[in-house]
Each structure stands twice: as C-alpha cells, then as structure tokens.
Design an enzyme around this catalytic site. Structure first.
Site, PDB file in Angstrom:
ATOM      1  N   GLU A 114     -78.606 -73.839  47.989  1.00  0.00           N
ATOM      2  CA  GLU A 114     -79.406 -74.647  48.927  1.00  0.00           C
ATOM      3  C   GLU A 114     -80.366 -75.557  48.159  1.00  0.00           C
ATOM      4  O   GLU A 114     -81.563 -75.607  48.447  1.00  0.00           O
ATOM      5  CB  GLU A 114     -80.186 -73.745  49.892  1.00  0.00           C
ATOM      6  CG  GLU A 114     -79.313 -72.766  50.649  1.00  0.00           C
ATOM      7  CD  GLU A 114     -80.064 -71.959  51.706  1.00  0.00           C
ATOM      8  OE1 GLU A 114     -81.178 -72.346  52.092  1.00  0.00           O
ATOM      9  OE2 GLU A 114     -79.526 -70.923  52.137  1.00  0.00           O
ATOM     10  N   GLU A 173     -81.411 -63.279  52.556  1.00  0.00           N
ATOM     11  CA  GLU A 173     -82.865 -63.016  52.525  1.00  0.00           C
ATOM     12  C   GLU A 173     -83.276 -61.612  52.994  1.00  0.00           C
ATOM     13  O   GLU A 173     -84.150 -61.468  53.848  1.00  0.00           O
ATOM     14  CB  GLU A 173     -83.591 -64.064  53.379  1.00  0.00           C
ATOM     15  CG  GLU A 173     -83.348 -65.488  52.921  1.00  0.00           C
ATOM     16  CD  GLU A 173     -84.039 -66.536  53.785  1.00  0.00           C
ATOM     17  OE1 GLU A 173     -84.539 -66.188  54.867  1.00  0.00           O
ATOM     18  OE2 GLU A 173     -84.071 -67.703  53.363  1.00  0.00           O
TER      19      GLU A 173
HETATM   20  C1  GLA Z   1     -83.090 -70.790  54.543  1.00  0.00           C
HETATM   21  C2  GLA Z   1     -81.713 -70.533  55.097  1.00  0.00           C
HETATM   22  C3  GLA Z   1     -80.989 -71.786  55.423  1.00  0.00           C
HETATM   23  C4  GLA Z   1     -81.865 -72.763  56.158  1.00  0.00           C
HETATM   24  C5  GLA Z   1     -83.133 -72.986  55.393  1.00  0.00           C
HETATM   25  C6  GLA Z   1     -84.022 -73.946  56.124  1.00  0.00           C
HETATM   26  O1  GLA Z   1     -83.066 -71.186  53.255  1.00  0.00           O
HETATM   27  O2  GLA Z   1     -80.915 -69.771  54.238  1.00  0.00           O
HETATM   28  O3  GLA Z   1     -79.888 -71.489  56.226  1.00  0.00           O
HETATM   29  O4  GLA Z   1     -82.147 -72.276  57.425  1.00  0.00           O
HETATM   30  O5  GLA Z   1     -83.797 -71.771  55.256  1.00  0.00           O
HETATM   31  O6  GLA Z   1     -83.348 -75.028  56.600  1.00  0.00           O
END
Ligand code: GLA
Length: 413
Positions: free
Chosen positions: A325, A217
């Site tokens: 994710e 990020e």
């Molecule tokens: C982001 C992070 C993850 C996690 C999510 C929330 O996507 O990359 O590691 O912390 O937020 O759970």
C-alpha cells in the site's frame, strides 16, 4: 477642333478629376473609423531571428523514460501494482495508462468483508445461514474482465480485518444489536466465508488472483495482549487471540495451488518481533507465504532502516514480502517537497530492487495505494505518482523517481 471647344473639354476633364478625388477622400475617412486596414501578413523570411531573439522558453528535451512504463522498468524484478476503486479501470481515459504501467491490482474497497457480506440474505436465510453467511461479489465483474484482458493480476485484499467488517456478522440474528455468537459458531462462519470467497473467485476468474491478504492489521502492541495482538477487534473478542491460526488454516485449505497467503500490516518496522512471534505457528504449519508491508510513508520515513531492513528481517525469517500500500505524503507541493518525494520513491524502488538482486529481500510486488493524488485517501498529502488534469493522467516527478530517472537524485535526506 476649335480652340474654345478644346478649352471647354479640358475644363470639364479637370472638374471631373477634382470631383472624383473629393469623393475618394470622403470615402476613406469614414471607412478608416470602422475597419482598420489589416496589416498584411509578413510572408517573407525577413525575420530570421538572431540568436538573441530565440524565444525565452526552450523546447524541453524529450525524456526517453516517457516511452517506457513502470512495469517495463521492473519487468525482471517484481510486479508493480496499483490500488483502484471499482470504476477507475473501466474509465477509458485511464485504462491504457493503467494497463501500460501496472501488472498487479488491488481493489481499494470492493473485496473487503463489508462489500462482500450480504446482510439481507443472511437475515432472510436464517436458520440455514446461521453458520453459512451469504456473500455477493458480482460487483467486481467488470473490473475483473478488464484486468484479465490487460494481463493485470489481482491481489485480493482482504479476507479478515477488524475494520470494514460489519458488527452484525458476529451476532446471533445478523443484526448489529444482537447477542454475539459463540467462538465455535464464529469459526464456522469464518471458514464458510473464506471457502465461499475463494471458490467463487476461482470458479469465475480462474488463475486471476495470485495472492490473498488473509488477515489485515491484527497486531497492535499496547492493547493488553501478551503477544501484541490487537484486542479491540471483534475477531479477537468473539473467537480469541488464536483467530489468525484458524483463518490461515482455512485459507490454505481452500486456496488454489500456487496462490500465496499473506498477513498484511502497517508500520511493520515498529512491530517486527510481535509479527514474527504471532505468525510463527502459522508458518510452522505451512499456512502462510508472505508478509505485506503497507508502507503509508512520509518523506521523513527511512527507506533504509524502516522499509529495507524490515523486509530483510521478514525474508530472513522465511517469508515472501510485498509492499502492498505504498504512498509517500508531503505537507505541501513546494518545489522542494515535490523533489524530496520523487527522491524517496526513487530510493525505495532502487534499494528494494538491489536487495532483491542480492537475495536479501524475496519480493514479488510493490503496489502503489492509488492512481492519482485527488483520488487518494491521503489527498491532502499529494502522495501518489500522477495528477489527473484535463481528463487524463499527468506524471509527477514522483513517477520519474519511481522510474529511476537520473534527473531525480537517488539519495535519502
Ligand atoms: C489500510 C487498509 C487499506 C485502506 C487504507 C486506507 O491501510 O489496509 O485497505 O483501507 O487503510 O485507505
């Protein structure tokens, strides 16, 4: 016998009979109040039901997919991963299902910088630790062992991130209030951290980590950086906008041969051009292998436009891709939403598999961000594939969708 005697005997017999009948009457009436006479069990097959008497709930037809698992269904396509908190893999109620369905795992939090950096040792060890921060990773030992025993590969998340990285890591004396170190010192700390983590993982768990998220990020257009870098980040502030170039350079330097290096981000579909611009020099230097698309979605997101097309652009630009994710939230658990969520999972896995077969997406893993709804960071949106009930996992329609169950529609509404 004389006649009188016979009459007397007959009278006595009649009297005795009457007395015993009276006694029997009295006994029955008092018993019936206390214990009802049990209804005898009907053993005879007299009750063969006619068709109209068949019970209202028919026995469900067994679903052949219940004998299969996610990793089996996608065995020829890509790995299927899951993000897990530390204790979940060692839970005997969950372990077998996890191992049967997933062949990749991500630690939800335990391999992030705030879990690995050892502040006390950093402070105590000064001045030696000034450019050599102290780390500790022993807490993942149990999960790494179970992962290995069950053939679950590990994607390491994440070396650098603007969150879950303590601010004391950037200061002269390793206290939150200390003055910030120089760019040069921070680059030394960065290199030392990456080196130590990678060497520790390879020494203790050789071959188990197959990819690293090197940076998470770092791109958030609109914060004032001309290339769309996230400005509100201590890495950006202390090192500068080129901090990612160094992170990937160091990661490549210390990564074992064959281990892939990823940049990971959310809402990639909104920032494709910025991501590609920022990563280009890193790609040119041969220091990055892939882009991780987080994919925290809702049923309103478009798999075709936002997920598939974006992944195709990254592949066309020379990157491997992972969905890192995945979770798909719904507002409530109405029947309609449960079905829409299952459809979305089905469509996503289907389209990605087809694009992989067609060669337009170079993907080697789709990771679901969590195991069951109640344990999700978005628990109030019920975004995952399982429920946890009565001490065990219960598959949702979403699981059947991800499994390409034909009873789940494969269309995107
Ligand atoms: C982001 C992070 C993850 C996690 C999510 C929330 O996507 O990359 O590691 O912390 O937020 O759970």
């Amino acid at each position: 016998m004389r006649r009188n005697t016979r009459t007397a005997i007959a009278l006595i017999a009649i009297l005795a009979l009457m007395v015993s009948m009276l006694a029997a009457c009295g006994k029955n009436s008092s018993d019936s109040a206390a214990t009802p006479t049990p209804t005898p069990a009907v053993l005879e097959p007299t009750a063969t039901p006619t068709p109209t008497e068949v019970p209202a709930t028919p026995t469900p037809t067994p679903n052949p997919l219940d004998d299969m698992t996610l990793k089996q269904v996608y065995a020829d396509d890509f790995k299927v991963g899951v993000a897990l908190p530390l204790n979940m893999l060692s839970n005997p109620n969950l372990q077998a299902d996890i191992a049967a369905n997933f062949n990749s795992m991500t630690f939800e939090n335990e391999t992030k910088p705030d879990a690995i950096l050892n502040r006390d040792a950093c402070v105590k060890g000064l001045p030696e630790t000034y450019t050599e921060p102290v780390i500790h990773i022993e807490h993942i030992e149990g999960s790494m062992r179970i992962a290995k025993e069950n053939g679950i590969a590990v994607r390491f998340h994440t070396l650098l991130w603007y969150q879950q990285t303590p601010s004391w890591f950037f200061t002269e004396d390793y206290t939150a209030k200390g003055a910030k170190v120089s760019r040069e010192v921070m680059l030394k700390r960065m290199e030392s951290y990456i080196k130590q983590v990678m060497e520790y993982m390879e020494e203790h768990y050789p071959g188990q980590v197959y990819c690293y998220d090197v940076v998470n990020e770092a791109i958030n257009p609109g914060e004032g950086d001309p290339n769309g870098m996230r400005v509100k980040s201590l890495w950006y502030e202390v090192v500068g906008p080129d901090f990612m170039n160094y992170a990937f350079e160091y990661a490549r330097k210390y990564a074992p041969e064959g281990v892939d290096l990823y940049y990971n981000d959310y809402n990639c579909y909104d920032k494709v051009s910025q991501i590609l611009t920022v990563l280009q020099p890193i790609l040119d230097a041969g220091n990055i292998d892939g882009i991780g698309m987080q994919c925290h979605l809702t049923i309103s997101n478009s798999v075709e436009r936002q997920v598939k097309k974006t992944a195709e652009k990254f592949t066309a630009a020379g990157y491997k891709v992972q969905i890192t994710e995945l979770d798909i939230g719904i507002e409530d658990e109405s029947d309609a939403n449960i079905e829409l969520q299952a459809m979305k999972y089905r469509v996503l896995f289907k389209k990605i598999r087809e694009a992989k077969a067609a060669g337009t997406i170079d993907i080697d893993c789709i990771t679901i961000w969590g195991l069951y709804d109640a344990a999700s960071w978005r628990a109030d949106e019920y975004p995952l594939l399982y429920k946890y009930k009565g001490g065990k996992l219960v598959k949702k329609r979403a699981w059947y969708g991800a499994m390409q169950d034909p009873t789940v529609k494969a269309i995107e509404l």
